[in-house]
Motif scaffolding. Structure first.
Motif, PDB file in Angstrom:
ATOM      1  N   PRO A  10       0.869  -1.331   0.247  1.00 21.03           N
ATOM      2  CA  PRO A  10      -0.257  -0.308   0.110  1.00 21.03           C
ATOM      3  C   PRO A  10       0.839   1.499  -0.233  1.00 21.03           C
ATOM      4  O   PRO A  10       0.863   2.375  -0.609  1.00 21.03           O
ATOM      5  CB  PRO A  10      -0.480  -0.367   1.114  1.00 21.03           C
ATOM      6  CG  PRO A  10      -0.850  -1.896   1.303  1.00 21.03           C
ATOM      7  CD  PRO A  10       0.357  -2.576   0.859  1.00 21.03           C
ATOM      8  N   VAL A  11       2.217   1.316   0.580  1.00 23.32           N
ATOM      9  CA  VAL A  11       2.511   2.593   0.537  1.00 23.32           C
ATOM     10  C   VAL A  11       3.160   2.464  -0.927  1.00 23.32           C
ATOM     11  O   VAL A  11       3.574   3.194  -1.240  1.00 23.32           O
ATOM     12  CB  VAL A  11       3.859   2.337   1.142  1.00 23.32           C
ATOM     13  CG1 VAL A  11       5.178   2.882   1.464  1.00 23.32           C
ATOM     14  CG2 VAL A  11       3.901   2.227   3.132  1.00 23.32           C
ATOM     15  N   GLY A  12       3.525   1.351  -1.318  1.00 20.83           N
ATOM     16  CA  GLY A  12       3.928   2.026  -2.784  1.00 20.83           C
ATOM     17  C   GLY A  12       2.991   3.028  -4.166  1.00 20.83           C
ATOM     18  O   GLY A  12       3.267   3.329  -4.728  1.00 20.83           O
ATOM     19  N   LYS A  29     -10.591  -4.361   4.798  1.00 21.66           N
ATOM     20  CA  LYS A  29     -11.319  -3.671   3.642  1.00 21.66           C
ATOM     21  C   LYS A  29     -10.269  -1.928   2.679  1.00 21.66           C
ATOM     22  O   LYS A  29      -9.339  -2.133   3.234  1.00 21.66           O
ATOM     23  CB  LYS A  29     -12.034  -2.166   5.016  1.00 21.66           C
ATOM     24  CG  LYS A  29     -13.291  -2.815   5.667  1.00 21.66           C
ATOM     25  CD  LYS A  29     -14.339  -2.095   6.286  1.00 21.66           C
ATOM     26  CE  LYS A  29     -14.896  -2.712   7.217  1.00 21.66           C
ATOM     27  NZ  LYS A  29     -16.033  -3.358   6.344  1.00 21.66           N
ATOM     28  N   TRP A  30     -11.189  -1.979   1.804  1.00 20.09           N
ATOM     29  CA  TRP A  30     -10.345  -0.991   0.495  1.00 20.09           C
ATOM     30  C   TRP A  30     -10.091   0.009   1.337  1.00 20.09           C
ATOM     31  O   TRP A  30      -8.261   0.045   1.345  1.00 20.09           O
ATOM     32  CB  TRP A  30     -10.975  -0.990  -0.502  1.00 20.09           C
ATOM     33  CG  TRP A  30     -10.318  -0.081  -1.415  1.00 20.09           C
ATOM     34  CD1 TRP A  30     -10.532   2.000  -1.452  1.00 20.09           C
ATOM     35  CD2 TRP A  30      -9.336  -0.046  -2.470  1.00 20.09           C
ATOM     36  NE1 TRP A  30      -9.849   1.934  -2.318  1.00 20.09           N
ATOM     37  CE2 TRP A  30      -8.956   0.924  -2.835  1.00 20.09           C
ATOM     38  CE3 TRP A  30      -9.402  -1.628  -2.916  1.00 20.09           C
ATOM     39  CZ2 TRP A  30      -8.566   1.269  -4.381  1.00 20.09           C
ATOM     40  CZ3 TRP A  30      -8.599  -0.811  -4.896  1.00 20.09           C
ATOM     41  CH2 TRP A  30      -8.297  -0.359  -4.306  1.00 20.09           C
ATOM     42  N   ASP A  31     -10.325   0.767   1.987  1.00 20.29           N
ATOM     43  CA  ASP A  31     -10.373   1.677   3.067  1.00 20.29           C
ATOM     44  C   ASP A  31      -9.268   2.137   3.390  1.00 20.29           C
ATOM     45  O   ASP A  31      -8.382   2.430   3.553  1.00 20.29           O
ATOM     46  CB  ASP A  31     -11.893   2.889   3.259  1.00 20.29           C
ATOM     47  CG  ASP A  31     -12.228   3.278   1.929  1.00 20.29           C
ATOM     48  OD1 ASP A  31     -11.452   3.215   1.327  1.00 20.29           O
ATOM     49  OD2 ASP A  31     -13.691   2.867   3.539  1.00 20.29           O
ATOM     50  N   TRP A  32      -9.347   1.054   3.922  1.00 16.41           N
ATOM     51  CA  TRP A  32      -8.085   0.334   5.094  1.00 16.41           C
ATOM     52  C   TRP A  32      -6.748   0.448   4.695  1.00 16.41           C
ATOM     53  O   TRP A  32      -6.040   0.851   5.127  1.00 16.41           O
ATOM     54  CB  TRP A  32      -8.368  -0.534   5.969  1.00 16.41           C
ATOM     55  CG  TRP A  32      -7.560  -1.036   7.326  1.00 16.41           C
ATOM     56  CD1 TRP A  32      -6.852  -0.466   8.781  1.00 16.41           C
ATOM     57  CD2 TRP A  32      -6.230  -1.504   7.272  1.00 16.41           C
ATOM     58  NE1 TRP A  32      -5.988  -0.139   9.359  1.00 16.41           N
ATOM     59  CE2 TRP A  32      -5.303  -1.744   8.471  1.00 16.41           C
ATOM     60  CE3 TRP A  32      -5.557  -2.807   6.279  1.00 16.41           C
ATOM     61  CZ2 TRP A  32      -4.180  -2.347   7.830  1.00 16.41           C
ATOM     62  CZ3 TRP A  32      -4.688  -3.636   6.073  1.00 16.41           C
ATOM     63  CH2 TRP A  32      -3.581  -3.878   7.178  1.00 16.41           C
ATOM     64  N   ALA A  64      -4.451   3.310   5.693  1.00 17.49           N
ATOM     65  CA  ALA A  64      -3.823   2.843   6.873  1.00 17.49           C
ATOM     66  C   ALA A  64      -3.170   2.420   7.029  1.00 17.49           C
ATOM     67  O   ALA A  64      -1.884   2.190   7.846  1.00 17.49           O
ATOM     68  CB  ALA A  64      -4.942   2.966   8.148  1.00 17.49           C
ATOM     69  N   SER A  65      -2.646   1.423   6.079  1.00 20.92           N
ATOM     70  CA  SER A  65      -2.210  -0.015   6.076  1.00 20.92           C
ATOM     71  C   SER A  65      -0.608   0.973   6.368  1.00 20.92           C
ATOM     72  O   SER A  65      -0.811   1.311   5.240  1.00 20.92           O
ATOM     73  CB  SER A  65      -2.340  -1.017   4.712  1.00 20.92           C
ATOM     74  OG  SER A  65      -1.456  -1.957   5.336  1.00 20.92           O
ATOM     75  N   LEU A  86      -1.462  -8.585  10.019  1.00 18.95           N
ATOM     76  CA  LEU A  86      -2.033  -7.870   9.009  1.00 18.95           C
ATOM     77  C   LEU A  86      -1.342  -6.075   9.481  1.00 18.95           C
ATOM     78  O   LEU A  86      -1.838  -5.333  10.504  1.00 18.95           O
ATOM     79  CB  LEU A  86      -3.064  -7.673   9.192  1.00 18.95           C
ATOM     80  CG  LEU A  86      -4.192  -6.908   8.371  1.00 18.95           C
ATOM     81  CD1 LEU A  86      -4.092  -7.435   6.740  1.00 18.95           C
ATOM     82  CD2 LEU A  86      -5.630  -7.712   8.551  1.00 18.95           C
ATOM     83  N   ILE A  87      -1.006  -5.199   8.471  1.00 19.14           N
ATOM     84  CA  ILE A  87       0.312  -3.831   9.108  1.00 19.14           C
ATOM     85  C   ILE A  87      -0.411  -3.649   7.737  1.00 19.14           C
ATOM     86  O   ILE A  87      -0.434  -3.585   6.720  1.00 19.14           O
ATOM     87  CB  ILE A  87       1.267  -4.556   8.641  1.00 19.14           C
ATOM     88  CG1 ILE A  87       2.342  -5.383   9.341  1.00 19.14           C
ATOM     89  CG2 ILE A  87       2.427  -2.702   8.597  1.00 19.14           C
ATOM     90  CD1 ILE A  87       3.417  -5.545   9.488  1.00 19.14           C
TER      91      ILE A  87
END
Lengths: 433, 442
Positions: free
Chosen positions: A156-158, A397-400, A404-405, A432-433
């Motif tokens: 997700p950071v990428g 969830k997508w939003d997370w 947030a991930s 789960l990070i």
């Protein structure tokens, strides 16, 4: 009407082209955005960053897609890969491959050196997916148009970085095309348009199934003496999650991208399972060999995805969307709509891998916006969240995941040294990070 | 009370009583005997089969398989209806039978009437139970034995309650379907422990689906994603046990005894989908593996795509891994709405939420069975549960081998038979864990 895209460019006379380019340059300048493309020149010069098999393929397709496109710079982590790619390209396309020795760069900063070449108008980003976000960012900051292979991130950071860079590209008037060539297969374009036009009613379900071979013959299996951990990882990147994202991200992002396209949305949440039942040796790194995911899209529409890379199994590669008035099916050779009437869309035989480059080169020349960055970032996250759910056993969830991930698979440093392999993920234990 | 009225009225009165355990207490013993006798007469008059309890108010039950589920089923059965007695017991192991007896003594002491000479141990215990003067047997040994026990029970003229699943391989399913037909001919009741079929909530939602509340069915999902079952499913260390004893005692963890968890447990959800769709799948493709588990040779996760008639695809997920997101549910998608069957909710053009009573399914299934016996109006779920079990077995076969397969092939042509060469306390090497693409499709 074969090869429409191929024909378009030769029809453009040189004079017309220069005129267009000049006008475009002026327009771009006037709007205050970005770089002036090729004003006064009819050539588009390409830099290739990532000289592996796919890089070689993409460069070839790009050079074949349009007139007056030249490859002028190349970069890779490894000299042997760069040399091989350069030889292949030069022998296949002697006229349009004009890469001097001084324009070949090797090592961790090779991409920076390619981007520093003022001559380069556009870069092709084809290093392993892990590097895509940072390369895209640097390329957009350097004012280059970008063709980049899918997927565009492994975490997700990428993904967030790619979305930011894509926004910046729009501000700078730069084009971004992602190597999701399914988007340019004519029957998918027509078939999905008809879905969007209501041919099968409201969408209520679907399946996305890609069961293929185990990729066991990919790359070099034996670790050479003298290779550091890092080099071993890079040479086996397909099987290391931090580099490829695992096969669901690396390969099956194509299929999930088509699902997002057909549903005109991204998932809201998912729950997944997976594991490695066959590819268990250390030469297969830490990736899985099967995933099964339920994606829930808006309005509670559930889509089931199954993907595997295991030899000796039933092979399948097909997708289906189910609606209240029928269903649409594709095995990628065609699209069949079974609604109130039955319609079959066949392929127009235009190579989508050529077309995606032709579209981009044309957009650059015409000064048109063409930016697929956000869309491919979302499709990559669709794959990534499925992998995260399978690795951890947790629904998410997508939003997370998007907001947030904190998952960031980057190594502490980029250097040819020690790099212990992360253990194979264990659902219920892997965090789960 | 004059007794010459139409027996059907009496049967109906009895129906009222036995369906509702609270009310049934009000049925006096004299009323009951009278009703039973009438029912017996009716059965005799109407046809062929075993005359239930004519002139007697008691249903005598034998149990074959005295493990945890068998014992719980007996307790549910006794609680479900008056006049039920446990009179014979059989198990492979004496210690397991003793545990069962201890629990029954505590929970249903009045109904427990098993003298020492009606307690049988060993591989032939089931035959000895079937030779006893019982009306009905509870079949709760590991699933591997179900089909052969059902066959023997029906041949012996016993009504049957049997736990799910119906078997572990296609051979067993074929046998069970034959036996179910025989039971039909003999007018015997066969109820399977797919207790959702006896839930008022499920019955109402499925009835509405069948009545078109969600339009035409176009998709569905079934899930049993839960924990690893350690602590619930017994596991014995091998130590001094023979292979056979070790595997029989630790039966849930071996495919030949349990069928794997997709068969043993997830069959519940698959059964609901078959029920809702009024069909069984045409073909399937599955995947799975062991991501965590290291006991026995079963998998810990499966996903299967089932294709039903008319190209309707239904997905199944089953997982037994701790620390993951759990979900146990069934959902059916139609052109006019969605049914979350397990929640008793329909959303769409004809939205509905079931808010009525939903008595304990385990007790209800027994009440329905006992009533069917007393009414002489047999319930026969043998084919249903055989088919639902076949869904699960074919899903497992596909996941184990990596091969898509068709129902007709599995049902008619598959030669898979997990039966050991002989039933005796000796060597029995554990079959290797299946590897997709290598394990052959048999």
């Amino acid at each position: 009407m074969k090869n429409k895209a191929m024909k378009a460019t030769p029809d453009l006379s040189r004079r017309d082209f220069i005129k267009t380019s000049a006008a475009l340059g002026a327009a771009t300048l006037a709007s205050g955005t970005g770089r002036m493309f090729a004003a006064g020149s009819d050539k588009i010069r390409i830099g290739l960053i990532g000289c592996g098999g796919r890089g070689t393929h993409d460069a070839t397709k790009c050079l074949n897609s349009s007139e007056n496109v030249e490859l002028v710079a190349m970069g890779d982590l490894f000299k042997d890969r760069l040399d091989r790619c350069r030889r292949t390209l030069k022998s296949n396309l002697p006229d349009s491959v004009q890469v001097t020795e001084e324009m070949c760069f090797v090592g961790w900063d090779a991409y920076k050196k390619v981007l520093a070449c003022e001559d380069v108008d556009m870069v092709i980003l084809t290093q392993p997916p892990h590097f895509r976000p940072q390369h895209l960012k640097a390329a957009i900051e350097a004012g280059k148009h970008v063709f980049m292979e899918k997927p565009v991130a492994v975490d997700p950071v990428g993904v967030r970085s790619v979305i930011e860079s894509s926004e910046l590209a729009d501000k700078k008037g730069l084009t971004i095309v992602a190597g999701t060539q399914m988007r340019r297969i004519s029957h998918l374009v027509e078939g999905i348009k008809s879905i969007h036009d209501g041919a099968i009613g409201e969408l209520v379900g679907g399946q996305c199934v890609r069961l293929g071979d185990g990729m066991l013959t990919w790359g070099q299996k034996e670790r050479q003496p003298g290779w550091s951990d890092m080099e071993w990882h890079l040479r086996r990147w397909l099987f290391l999650t931090w580099l490829s994202g695992d096969f669901i991200v690396e390969m099956h992002v194509h299929n999930l991208d088509v699902m997002n396209w057909a549903l005109d949305a991204h998932p809201v949440q998912c729950v997944a399972m997976g594991g490695r039942q066959v590819r268990t040796g250390p030469e297969y790194g830490n990736c899985y060999d099967h995933f099964a995911i339920e994606y829930e899209y808006p309005n509670g529409v559930r889509i089931e995805y199954m993907g595997s890379q295991i030899d000796g199994c039933t092979n399948r590669n097909d997708q289906r969307i189910v609606g209240t008035k029928g269903r649409a099916y594709t095995d990628f050779g065609r699209v069949v709509i079974e609604g109130p009437g039955k319609v079959e869309y066949a392929w127009d035989n235009i190579d989508p891998c050529i077309k995606q480059h032709a579209d981009q080169i044309a957009a650059i020349r015409e000064g048109k916006r063409l930016n697929e960055g956000k869309r491919i970032a979302e499709s990559s996250l669709t794959s990534i969240m499925g992998r995260m759910s399978a690795y951890t056993g947790r629904a998410l969830k997508w939003d997370w995941a998007m907001n947030a991930s904190k998952l960031d698979l980057s190594p502490a440093k980029y250097e040819f040294g020690d790099l212990p392999m992360r253990p194979v993920a264990i659902p219920g234990k892997t965090q789960l990070i | 009370m004059k007794n010459k009225t139409n027996p059907k009225c009496l049967v109906f009165a009895q129906h009222e009583g036995f369906l509702h355990p609270e009310r049934s207490r009000r049925v006096s013993r004299r009323d009951f005997i009278r009703t039973s006798a009438a029912a017996g007469a009716a059965v005799l008059a109407s046809s062929t089969s075993n005359i239930f309890a004519a002139g007697s108010d008691t249903i005598r039950i034998g149990i074959i398989g005295c493990g945890g589920q068998g014992t719980r089923d007996l307790v549910s059965c006794v609680k479900s209806s008056p006049g039920v007695e446990i009179t014979a017991m059989g198990d492979l192991f004496e210690d397991r039978m003793k545990e069962s007896l201890d629990k029954l003594k505590k929970d249903v002491p009045a109904a427990l009437k098993v003298p020492p000479d009606k307690r049988f141990v060993g591989f032939d215990a089931y035959r000895k139970v079937l030779q006893c003067d019982v009306h009905m047997v509870v079949l709760t040994t590991p699933p591997h034995w179900r089909a052969q026990h059902l066959k023997a029970a029906v041949e012996a003229g016993k009504h049957v309650f049997m736990e799910k699943p119906a078997g572990v391989d296609p051979k067993a399913i074929r046998s069970m379907i034959e036996t179910a037909e025989l039971a039909g001919q003999k007018r015997l009741s066969v109820v399977a422990g797919t207790q959702r079929r006896h839930s008022k909530k499920y019955q109402e939602i499925i009835r509405r689906i069948h009545d078109g509340a969600i339009g035409e069915i176009v998709a569905g999902q079934g899930y049993w994603n839960g924990g690893d079952m350690l602590g619930y499913w017994k596991w014995y260390d091998k130590q001094g046990l023979s292979d056979m004893e070790w595997q029989c005692r630790s039966w849930p963890w071996f495919t030949w005894t349990s069928g794997d968890h997709i068969v043993e447990q997830h069959v519940h959800n698959l059964d609901v989908l078959n029920w809702a769709l009024q069909a069984h799948p045409v073909q399937c493709v599955g995947m799975g593996g062991r991501a965590v588990r290291d006991l026995g040779n079963i998998y810990d996760h499966f996903t299967v795509e089932y294709e039903y008639p008319n190209g309707v695809r239904v997905s199944s997920m089953s997982r037994q891994i701790n620390g993951c997101t759990d979900r146990i549910a069934e959902r059916v998608v139609g052109t006019k709405g969605v049914a979350d069957v397990d929640r008793g909710v329909i959303t769409g053009e004809k939205s509905f939420r079931y808010e009525g009573p939903d008595p304990d399914h385990y007790v209800q299934e027994m009440a329905d069975l006992i009533k069917s016996i007393r009414d002489g109006d047999p319930i026969n779920e043998g084919k249903n549960v055989a088919e639902s079990t076949m869904n699960a077995i074919m899903g497992r076969m596909s996941a184990y081998t990596g091969r898509a397969l068709k129902w007709d092939w599995a049902m008619n042509a598959s030669k898979l038979d997990l039966t050991p060469a002989k039933y005796e306390w000796g060597d029995l090497p554990v079959r290797p864990v299946a590897i997709p693409g290598k394990t052959p499709l048999v």
